[in-house]
Design an enzyme around this catalytic site. Structure first.
Site, PDB file in Angstrom:
ATOM      1  N   LYS A  22      -9.541  84.852 -55.873  1.00 43.62           N
ATOM      2  CA  LYS A  22     -10.397  83.676 -56.060  1.00 43.62           C
ATOM      3  C   LYS A  22     -11.173  83.361 -54.788  1.00 43.62           C
ATOM      4  CE  LYS A  22      -8.716  79.214 -55.473  1.00 43.62           C
ATOM      5  NZ  LYS A  22      -9.403  78.393 -54.553  1.00 43.62           N
ATOM      6  N   ASN A  23     -10.463  83.328 -53.665  1.00 47.71           N
ATOM      7  CA  ASN A  23     -11.134  82.877 -52.443  1.00 47.71           C
ATOM      8  C   ASN A  23     -12.126  83.905 -51.890  1.00 47.71           C
ATOM      9  OD1 ASN A  23      -9.960  80.402 -52.662  1.00 47.71           O
ATOM     10  ND2 ASN A  23      -8.348  80.775 -51.143  1.00 47.71           N
ATOM     11  N   ARG A  92     -14.908  72.840 -54.075  1.00 47.96           N
ATOM     12  CA  ARG A  92     -14.779  72.739 -52.624  1.00 47.96           C
ATOM     13  C   ARG A  92     -15.661  73.829 -51.986  1.00 47.96           C
ATOM     14  NH1 ARG A  92     -13.562  70.657 -47.950  1.00 47.96           N
ATOM     15  NH2 ARG A  92     -12.944  72.199 -46.445  1.00 47.96           N
ATOM     16  N   CYS A 116     -10.020  70.809 -54.388  1.00 48.13           N
ATOM     17  CA  CYS A 116      -8.658  70.338 -54.103  1.00 48.13           C
ATOM     18  C   CYS A 116      -8.636  69.514 -52.832  1.00 48.13           C
ATOM     19  CB  CYS A 116      -7.719  71.534 -53.932  1.00 48.13           C
ATOM     20  SG  CYS A 116      -7.023  72.132 -55.461  1.00 48.13           S
ATOM     21  N   ARG A 121     -10.691  67.430 -45.605  1.00 41.46           N
ATOM     22  CA  ARG A 121     -10.946  68.801 -45.118  1.00 41.46           C
ATOM     23  C   ARG A 121     -12.348  68.848 -44.527  1.00 41.46           C
ATOM     24  NH1 ARG A 121      -9.238  72.243 -50.255  1.00 41.46           N
ATOM     25  NH2 ARG A 121      -9.587  74.034 -48.925  1.00 41.46           N
ATOM     26  N   PRO A 122     -12.461  68.642 -43.215  1.00 42.59           N
ATOM     27  CA  PRO A 122     -13.780  68.555 -42.586  1.00 42.59           C
ATOM     28  C   PRO A 122     -14.526  69.888 -42.614  1.00 42.59           C
ATOM     29  CG  PRO A 122     -12.034  68.588 -40.920  1.00 42.59           C
ATOM     30  CD  PRO A 122     -11.350  68.520 -42.248  1.00 42.59           C
ATOM     31  N   ILE A 123     -15.864  69.816 -42.460  1.00 46.59           N
ATOM     32  CA  ILE A 123     -16.649  71.056 -42.360  1.00 46.59           C
ATOM     33  C   ILE A 123     -17.485  71.044 -41.070  1.00 46.59           C
ATOM     34  CG2 ILE A 123     -16.710  71.622 -44.836  1.00 46.59           C
ATOM     35  CD1 ILE A 123     -19.613  70.473 -44.841  1.00 46.59           C
ATOM     36  N   ASP A 124     -16.972  70.330 -40.072  1.00 42.96           N
ATOM     37  CA  ASP A 124     -17.714  70.223 -38.804  1.00 42.96           C
ATOM     38  C   ASP A 124     -17.983  71.581 -38.159  1.00 42.96           C
ATOM     39  OD1 ASP A 124     -14.751  69.810 -38.534  1.00 42.96           O
ATOM     40  OD2 ASP A 124     -15.236  70.179 -36.433  1.00 42.96           O
ATOM     41  N   GLN A 125     -17.071  72.535 -38.317  1.00 39.76           N
ATOM     42  CA  GLN A 125     -17.269  73.848 -37.684  1.00 39.76           C
ATOM     43  C   GLN A 125     -18.362  74.664 -38.395  1.00 39.76           C
ATOM     44  OE1 GLN A 125     -15.656  74.643 -34.660  1.00 39.76           O
ATOM     45  NE2 GLN A 125     -15.214  72.467 -34.980  1.00 39.76           N
ATOM     46  N   ASP A 304      -1.366  78.544 -48.553  1.00 42.09           N
ATOM     47  CA  ASP A 304      -1.512  78.450 -50.010  1.00 42.09           C
ATOM     48  C   ASP A 304      -0.219  78.833 -50.747  1.00 42.09           C
ATOM     49  OD1 ASP A 304      -4.092  77.665 -49.570  1.00 42.09           O
ATOM     50  OD2 ASP A 304      -4.964  79.640 -49.934  1.00 42.09           O
ATOM     51  N   ARG A 396      -7.926  76.548 -61.890  1.00 45.32           N
ATOM     52  CA  ARG A 396      -8.893  76.903 -60.855  1.00 45.32           C
ATOM     53  C   ARG A 396      -8.487  78.170 -60.108  1.00 45.32           C
ATOM     54  NH1 ARG A 396      -9.353  73.052 -56.699  1.00 45.32           N
ATOM     55  NH2 ARG A 396     -10.751  74.650 -55.993  1.00 45.32           N
TER      56      ARG A 396
HETATM   57  N1  EPU Z   1     -11.063  72.664 -40.333  1.00 47.34           N
HETATM   58  C1  EPU Z   1     -11.726  71.832 -39.477  1.00 47.34           C
HETATM   59  N2  EPU Z   1     -13.080  71.868 -39.444  1.00 47.34           N
HETATM   60  C2  EPU Z   1     -13.804  72.712 -40.224  1.00 47.34           C
HETATM   61  C3  EPU Z   1     -13.138  73.568 -41.089  1.00 47.34           C
HETATM   62  C4  EPU Z   1     -11.763  73.529 -41.134  1.00 47.34           C
HETATM   63  O1  EPU Z   1     -11.103  71.057 -38.770  1.00 47.34           O
HETATM   64  O2  EPU Z   1     -15.040  72.697 -40.122  1.00 47.34           O
HETATM   65  C5  EPU Z   1      -9.590  72.672 -40.384  1.00 47.34           C
HETATM   66  C6  EPU Z   1      -9.055  72.275 -41.751  1.00 47.34           C
HETATM   67  O3  EPU Z   1      -8.931  70.881 -41.875  1.00 47.34           O
HETATM   68  C7  EPU Z   1      -7.722  72.989 -41.795  1.00 47.34           C
HETATM   69  C8  EPU Z   1      -7.985  74.270 -41.003  1.00 47.34           C
HETATM   70  O4  EPU Z   1      -9.147  74.022 -40.226  1.00 47.34           O
HETATM   71  O5  EPU Z   1      -6.747  72.237 -41.129  1.00 47.34           O
HETATM   72  C9  EPU Z   1      -8.232  75.509 -41.836  1.00 47.34           C
HETATM   73  O6  EPU Z   1      -9.245  75.263 -42.805  1.00 47.34           O
HETATM   74  P1  EPU Z   1     -10.191  76.415 -43.366  1.00 47.34           P
HETATM   75  O7  EPU Z   1     -11.594  76.052 -43.045  1.00 47.34           O
HETATM   76  O8  EPU Z   1      -9.684  77.730 -42.919  1.00 47.34           O
HETATM   77  O9  EPU Z   1      -9.992  76.238 -44.909  1.00 47.34           O
HETATM   78  P2  EPU Z   1     -11.064  76.416 -46.025  1.00 47.34           P
HETATM   79  O10 EPU Z   1     -12.003  77.514 -45.685  1.00 47.34           O
HETATM   80  O11 EPU Z   1     -11.633  75.114 -46.406  1.00 47.34           O
HETATM   81  C10 EPU Z   1      -9.770  78.264 -47.329  1.00 47.34           C
HETATM   82  C11 EPU Z   1      -9.247  78.400 -48.712  1.00 47.34           C
HETATM   83  C12 EPU Z   1      -8.046  77.491 -48.894  1.00 47.34           C
HETATM   84  C13 EPU Z   1      -6.988  77.847 -47.859  1.00 47.34           C
HETATM   85  C14 EPU Z   1      -7.591  77.786 -46.449  1.00 47.34           C
HETATM   86  C15 EPU Z   1      -6.627  78.248 -45.361  1.00 47.34           C
HETATM   87  C16 EPU Z   1     -11.267  78.847 -49.914  1.00 47.34           C
HETATM   88  C17 EPU Z   1     -12.283  78.358 -50.860  1.00 47.34           C
HETATM   89  N3  EPU Z   1     -10.284  78.019 -49.643  1.00 47.34           N
HETATM   90  O12 EPU Z   1     -10.154  76.899 -47.215  1.00 47.34           O
HETATM   91  O13 EPU Z   1      -7.552  77.783 -50.184  1.00 47.34           O
HETATM   92  O14 EPU Z   1      -5.927  76.944 -47.952  1.00 47.34           O
HETATM   93  O15 EPU Z   1      -8.762  78.611 -46.383  1.00 47.34           O
HETATM   94  O16 EPU Z   1      -6.218  79.542 -45.585  1.00 47.34           O
HETATM   95  O17 EPU Z   1     -11.323  79.971 -49.451  1.00 47.34           O
HETATM   96  C18 EPU Z   1      -6.435  77.343 -52.182  1.00 47.34           C
HETATM   97  O18 EPU Z   1      -6.774  78.481 -52.558  1.00 47.34           O
HETATM   98  O19 EPU Z   1      -5.588  76.643 -52.815  1.00 47.34           O
HETATM   99  C19 EPU Z   1      -7.024  76.806 -50.973  1.00 47.34           C
HETATM  100  C20 EPU Z   1      -6.987  75.511 -50.687  1.00 47.34           C
END
Ligand code: EPU
Length: 417
Positions: A22-23, A92, A116, A121-125, A304, A396
């Site tokens: 999925k991811n 998301r 979810c 879950r910030p996207i600042d990066q 996960d 999902r």
């Molecule tokens: N984070 C920040 N700033 C950012 C981005 C992330 O502080 O700009 C923090 C997050 O809050 C978290 C950590 O960094 O504490 C890791 O977040 P990451 O960005 O890696 O997560 P993501 O890309 O939003 C993906 C998967 C998630 C999985 C995480 C970690 C997708 C769509 N989602 O999320 O999958 O938990 O990586 O491996 O690829 C799931 O499948 O159930 C799921 C939630």
């Protein structure tokens, strides 16, 4: 409202074949819009998130044909259309539209994602990466507006090894001018999968899967055919379900290397594991040792799988401590498991789990993996029927969950109220 009904107590037996990840899928579909001609994705999972993504691409004017596990995406006539609302809000991972649109059109308006939300879950990066490439980014009424005269390669250090930010920056940088270097990049297998697709489309990306990724921008990308990697989280969930029910299951179409952290912990618990080239057999045992688990970024134990693992640890003897160092508060499954009789308390980033029998109850999945945890818990309970609501979250991420479990001998069915 749909719910899952489970009469547990039956050891899972047989073979389950794992679908594409999925991811990966939800990053590869938006990546396809960077091409000028048709991209074919094979081994696609049949999931609601994938359906939403095909809706998003169609809204932009792409032609999407989805048959079984294959999706053909012809992005040749897509247009830059603002998407502040609509299907992007359901996902998301619609944040990948930001990197993909920016790469293709140098502009994007994308509503902030849904999905979810087990914690903020910030996207600042992601935004920091786009800005470093030369884009301006503003948040206007809940939608991110991105605009760049041109995208220029640069060095970007991620403060956290974010999967989403790493992929999003790769998408935008693939068609930037010059070289982009991402430092402290995430190393998850899904990142390698996206880089593989982009390279097949004509991009020049090196180092995916390590903490330094170098992307040499190109002016145009072309179509290609790509097969999605197996879903390691789905595979892990079935491995855990097999062990929790003391079953004997062959999990097929997996990359065992992706499962190392889980395999190590399961072996430590006393669960039998046989590894083959593309499959893993899980052999349950009458009793399990308690273990401590730390969810970390890849190649550590996957966050996960933290919720499903909590259910398995209720079946171990003694006290286990499961800590999540990726998300600080991903414990929405815990009060529901407690409703089923589990002895678990949350302290900071850790769940302290005391082994013991669970009972059937009516429980609610508050997010995807919490839902998987509740299904596994239900499968261990032999008396009564466990009812799990919140099925839309489970749909999902788990392709054919009910039919797969039924093939393994579980007594599980969907009921509509
Ligand atoms: N984070 C920040 N700033 C950012 C981005 C992330 O502080 O700009 C923090 C997050 O809050 C978290 C950590 O960094 O504490 C890791 O977040 P990451 O960005 O890696 O997560 P993501 O890309 O939003 C993906 C998967 C998630 C999985 C995480 C970690 C997708 C769509 N989602 O999320 O999958 O938990 O990586 O491996 O690829 C799931 O499948 O159930 C799921 C939630």
């Amino acid at each position: 409202m749909e719910k899952l009904m489970i009469t547990g107590g039956r050891p899972l037996q047989g073979t389950v074949s794992i679908s594409g990840a999925k991811n990966s899928a939800i990053a590869l579909i938006p990546a396809a819009i960077l091409a000028e001609s048709e991209v074919i994705l094979d081994n696609l999972p049949l999931l609601s998130d994938v359906a939403v993504y095909s809706e998003i691409l169609e809204e932009l004017g792409a032609t999407v044909t989805w048959e079984g596990s294959q999706m053909k995406i012809d992005p040749s006539s897509i247009k830059s259309i603002p998407m502040p609302n609509g299907p992007v809000k359901k996902l998301r991972a619609s944040y990948y539209m930001m990197g993909a649109m920016l790469g293709r059109f140098k502009e994007a308006i994308i509503g902030l994602p849904g999905g979810c939300n087990f914690e903020p879950r910030p996207i600042d990066q992601h935004i920091k990466g786009f800005e470093a490439l030369g884009a301006t980014a503003t948040n206007e009424h809940g939608a991110i507006h991105l605009h760049a005269k041109e995208l220029r390669g640069t060095k970007i250090y991620l403060d956290v090894s974010s999967v989403g930010a790493t992929i999003n920056i790769m998408l935008a940088a693939a068609r930037a001018k010059g070289a982009t270097i991402i430092e402290n990049a995430a190393k998850e297998p899904e990142i390698i999968d996206v880089a593989t697709l982009l390279n097949s489309m004509g991009a020049i990306i090196k180092g995916a899967g390590t903490e330094t990724i170098r992307i040499e921008g190109v002016s145009e990308l072309h179509g290609c055919r790509h097969s999605i990697i197996p879903d390691r989280i789905q595979a892990g969930t079935y491995m855990i379900a097999a062990a929790a029910t003391r079953g004997n299951v062959l999990i097929d179409n997996v990359i065992p290397k992706h499962m190392e952290a889980l395999i190590a912990k399961m072996q430590e618990m006393g669960i039998g594991i046989e590894e083959y080239d593309e499959s893993i057999r899980v052999l349950g045992a009458p009793s399990y040792e308690h273990v401590d688990v730390k969810a970390l970024i890849y190649p550590g134990f996957a966050t996960d799988l933290q919720s499903p693992m909590t259910s398995l640890l209720t079946q171990a003897q003694g006290v286990s401590v499961l800590s999540d160092f990726v998300y600080s508060n991903r414990f929405k499954h815990v009060p529901e498991l407690v409703r089923m009789g589990a002895k678990i308390r949350v302290e900071g980033r850790s769940a302290i789990i005391e082994g013991g029998q669970l009972n059937a109850a009516k429980v609610k999945a508050a997010d995807l993996r919490a839902g998987a945890a509740l299904v596994i818990a239900g499968l261990t309970v032999s008396e009564g029927v466990t009812e799990v609501t919140g099925v839309e979250y489970i749909d999902r991420g788990y392709d054919h969950l009910v039919s797969n479990l039924r093939l393994l001998g579980a007594d599980v069915w969907r009921q509509t109220e």
